[in-house]
Motif scaffolding. Sequence first.
Motif, PDB file in Angstrom:
ATOM      1  N   LEU A  99       0.828  -1.204   0.000  1.00  0.00           N
ATOM      2  CA  LEU A  99       0.000   0.000   0.000  1.00  0.00           C
ATOM      3  C   LEU A  99       0.862   1.253   0.000  1.00  0.00           C
ATOM      4  CD1 LEU A  99      -2.644  -1.105   2.658  1.00  0.00           C
ATOM      5  CD2 LEU A  99      -2.826  -1.248   0.168  1.00  0.00           C
ATOM      6  N   VAL A 100       1.863   1.263   0.870  1.00  0.00           N
ATOM      7  CA  VAL A 100       2.787   2.386   1.002  1.00  0.00           C
ATOM      8  C   VAL A 100       4.164   1.785   1.248  1.00  0.00           C
ATOM      9  CG1 VAL A 100       3.373   4.479   2.273  1.00  0.00           C
ATOM     10  CG2 VAL A 100       0.980   3.819   2.028  1.00  0.00           C
ATOM     11  N   GLY A 101       5.195   2.332   0.625  1.00  0.00           N
ATOM     12  CA  GLY A 101       6.525   1.789   0.874  1.00  0.00           C
ATOM     13  C   GLY A 101       7.600   2.595   0.200  1.00  0.00           C
ATOM     14  N   GLY A 102       8.837   2.255   0.540  1.00  0.00           N
ATOM     15  CA  GLY A 102       9.976   2.912  -0.066  1.00  0.00           C
ATOM     16  C   GLY A 102      11.028   3.263   0.963  1.00  0.00           C
ATOM     17  N   ASP A 103      11.805   4.274   0.648  1.00  0.00           N
ATOM     18  CA  ASP A 103      12.914   4.715   1.495  1.00  0.00           C
ATOM     19  C   ASP A 103      12.363   5.572   2.633  1.00  0.00           C
ATOM     20  OD1 ASP A 103      15.362   5.337   2.520  1.00  0.00           O
ATOM     21  OD2 ASP A 103      15.842   6.851   1.011  1.00  0.00           O
ATOM     22  N   LEU A 104      11.691   4.927   3.569  1.00  0.00           N
ATOM     23  CA  LEU A 104      11.036   5.625   4.672  1.00  0.00           C
ATOM     24  C   LEU A 104      11.866   5.506   5.939  1.00  0.00           C
ATOM     25  CD1 LEU A 104       7.393   4.351   4.045  1.00  0.00           C
ATOM     26  CD2 LEU A 104       8.446   6.456   3.214  1.00  0.00           C
ATOM     27  N   GLU A 105      11.714   6.493   6.824  1.00  0.00           N
ATOM     28  CA  GLU A 105      12.433   6.488   8.091  1.00  0.00           C
ATOM     29  C   GLU A 105      11.613   5.865   9.210  1.00  0.00           C
ATOM     30  OE1 GLU A 105      13.159  10.625   8.549  1.00  0.00           O
ATOM     31  OE2 GLU A 105      14.299  10.747   6.695  1.00  0.00           O
ATOM     32  N   ASN A 106      10.298   5.958   9.108  1.00  0.00           N
ATOM     33  CA  ASN A 106       9.443   5.433  10.173  1.00  0.00           C
ATOM     34  C   ASN A 106       8.037   5.222   9.626  1.00  0.00           C
ATOM     35  OD1 ASN A 106       8.635   4.547  12.662  1.00  0.00           O
ATOM     36  ND2 ASN A 106       8.727   6.534  13.677  1.00  0.00           N
ATOM     37  N   VAL A 107       7.341   4.271  10.215  1.00  0.00           N
ATOM     38  CA  VAL A 107       5.941   4.004   9.870  1.00  0.00           C
ATOM     39  C   VAL A 107       5.178   3.736  11.156  1.00  0.00           C
ATOM     40  CG1 VAL A 107       4.368   2.332   8.834  1.00  0.00           C
ATOM     41  CG2 VAL A 107       6.305   3.146   7.528  1.00  0.00           C
ATOM     42  N   MET A 108       4.000   4.343  11.303  1.00  0.00           N
ATOM     43  CA  MET A 108       3.115   4.081  12.431  1.00  0.00           C
ATOM     44  C   MET A 108       1.714   3.809  11.884  1.00  0.00           C
ATOM     45  SD  MET A 108       4.366   6.908  15.287  1.00  0.00           S
ATOM     46  CE  MET A 108       3.780   8.307  14.334  1.00  0.00           C
TER      47      MET A 108
END
Length: 727
Positions: A330-339
């Motif tokens: 659904l959402v993704g990539g070079d992310l620093e954090n997910v909540m």
Amino acid sequence: MSSVPLPIRGFFLILVFTFSTLHFSLATDVVEIFLKNGKFGIRDAEGNTLITPQYEKIGWSNGLQLPVGDVIGYNDGNGWGLMTIKGKHISDSRYYTLEGVHKGLIFASVIGRFSNELLYGVLNFKGDVQVDFKYHSIQKSGELLIVSNRTGQGSYFGLINSYGKEVLPSKYSLVENFNNNVYTYTIASGKKGLIDTDGRVLIEPLLNSIEPLESGKAVIQEGGSYGIIDVKGKITVPPRFKSIGEDRVSFQKYLLKGWKNTIVEFEADSVLPASESMVAVFRNAVLRFENLDTVVNEFSSVKRYEKNEDLIVVETESTINVLDGKGNILVGGDLENVMLDEYYIYTQQSGKWSIYDHLGKLISKWALADVKVSNDPLVPVKKGKYWGYMNQDGNLKISAKFDDAEPFKEKVAIVNYLGFAMMINRKGDIIIDRNADKMSFQSGGYILAKSNQRTDIFSPEGFRVYQTYNELVPAFNGYLEVTESGQYGYVTLGGNEALLPIYDTIRYLGGRFLEITQEDKVGLARLDGVILIQPSTRYQQIRDVNEGKISVKINNSWGFVNLQEQLLIANRYDNVFSFNNGMAIVSMNGSWGMIDTQERIIVQPNIDKIMPCEKGTIIIQRDGKQGVLTDQGKMIIEPVHDEIVRCMDGALIVRDGEKFGVFLATGEQVMPISFDSVIQTMNHSFIAKRRGKYALINTEGNFELHLKYNQITEYSDGFYLCQLAGK
């Protein structure tokens, strides 16, 4: 005049380097490249000029000066052309680069008509175009040529032969030579396959990696499992091992019971149910989501796996991804954090936050400085320096003007504005005045607000329902009010002063009842403030109220009175438990028994220890051994066991020495006392261990999974992961 001789002879070369000359021992006469007045020419061994010094360069654009056959490149200042070593022009200087590989293979490039990009093709020694000028790169590798085309998203590679026939279309992320006749090709996902020089696919692009050949074989990895291929690209050892070295190490073998009403076998490090239709399979830090025999998605170098209701978070070394229950990102990539919360997906990238719904649709319209997980449609967001509230449309429903903001609880939220704590409603209206130093949510949406020495209770609608200068401590679904002198009162959740702060102690008895004391007097009150028994020196302690009977301690002994304070059962006992289904457990002379409401002895007081009645049974202990009574005092398990533990549904796990068995709440034995361990599952079956192997047994004592597994782990109601033998 100066010269740099370059002797040139035929086809078989022996290179001998001196300080000034590169000599070629060939079958034909020696010729040399020489430099005169800044221009290059060619002369023969006797010094006769074959090509007058007129060229900026002779050789190839990559710096080499070896001819291919009897042809060589030249540069006249306008570009590169092709000529014989005796000066006959084969082509004009139309090429931007020119590189000789062998007699029938000369790479050349031209500048594109509609761009400044170089386009590469292939010439033969006659200057004929064998491969059209349409590639962005070209490289000989093994028997074929690796070519590339460029799009807006990057370069894509393929294979052609030296005559331009396509062997592999230019649509792959990478193409490399495995050996002379076999090539690896990599698709966008990073998976690799093998193809031969005739274009036959030897291995579909399913491999995570292909190591270089060593001693005629190469290690491959597929989905975290290792195998071996030979020099021809044939799989000689299928990829199903945890590691391959001197010894082949197998994965653990698992069965997953309960998924899709079947039993599915896996070889892996671990397996987890991911959803009703999908499992998460871990092998060597590679995570695969599988739907029976289909791989739905795959991630390598996995560091974090987190399942949250209907969403899954997978973090690798380089990405963080949020997936739905079907394995779709659904959402993704070079992310620093997910909540995650009940409504939103929160992602942080480059220090800024974005908000998505649970379908992966971007909701937020700005890059946000901060967010707070709220489990509410109105979510606190920080835009710039200030906090506001965003709704499900991505709009600021409440403008960003607060120094701080907390999530909504029902109808209200606590914010900090101009240095003061206050409360707002869902419209953003301030509904509590601005002089509170601190606010906190309580049960039912009520708020405690403290300012200086004053404490207020506000309703969820923002109305002040109670105010005091004493301390309020949340307790018993309300508040204990404590004075400076240590006196206690009780205030209900809704702000009603049920008991004035005049008592030495207030103790919760369960249900609706409180024990209250004043000096040496003990009384009974309800949570709504009704005094049932006025504090009196008659009682030393009041314990509980049940079935209309109040257990009381009078003159150091226990008995029961009613609400009229009439003595129903004389205070003759050392200790008592409350009445339950007309029976009460009592202690006399250090031993326990059971009486009914008429004080008739149902169980003689000859029991050393007794536990409160739960699930219709009472666990007792006599002479160090335990047994079980019904709530009516009937012995259903004799006190001959070392330990008895009651389960969630009332079943009883019995231990004798180091062995365990199971009885139902009726006293019926369904599992013999012969297992090394027994634990109950969420669906009331039992995981039992014997001689190092595990089984799953139902409440009728039948095996659902036979006694052959190294481990059985329950992950959810009805889902079991069973580990078989493995190296």
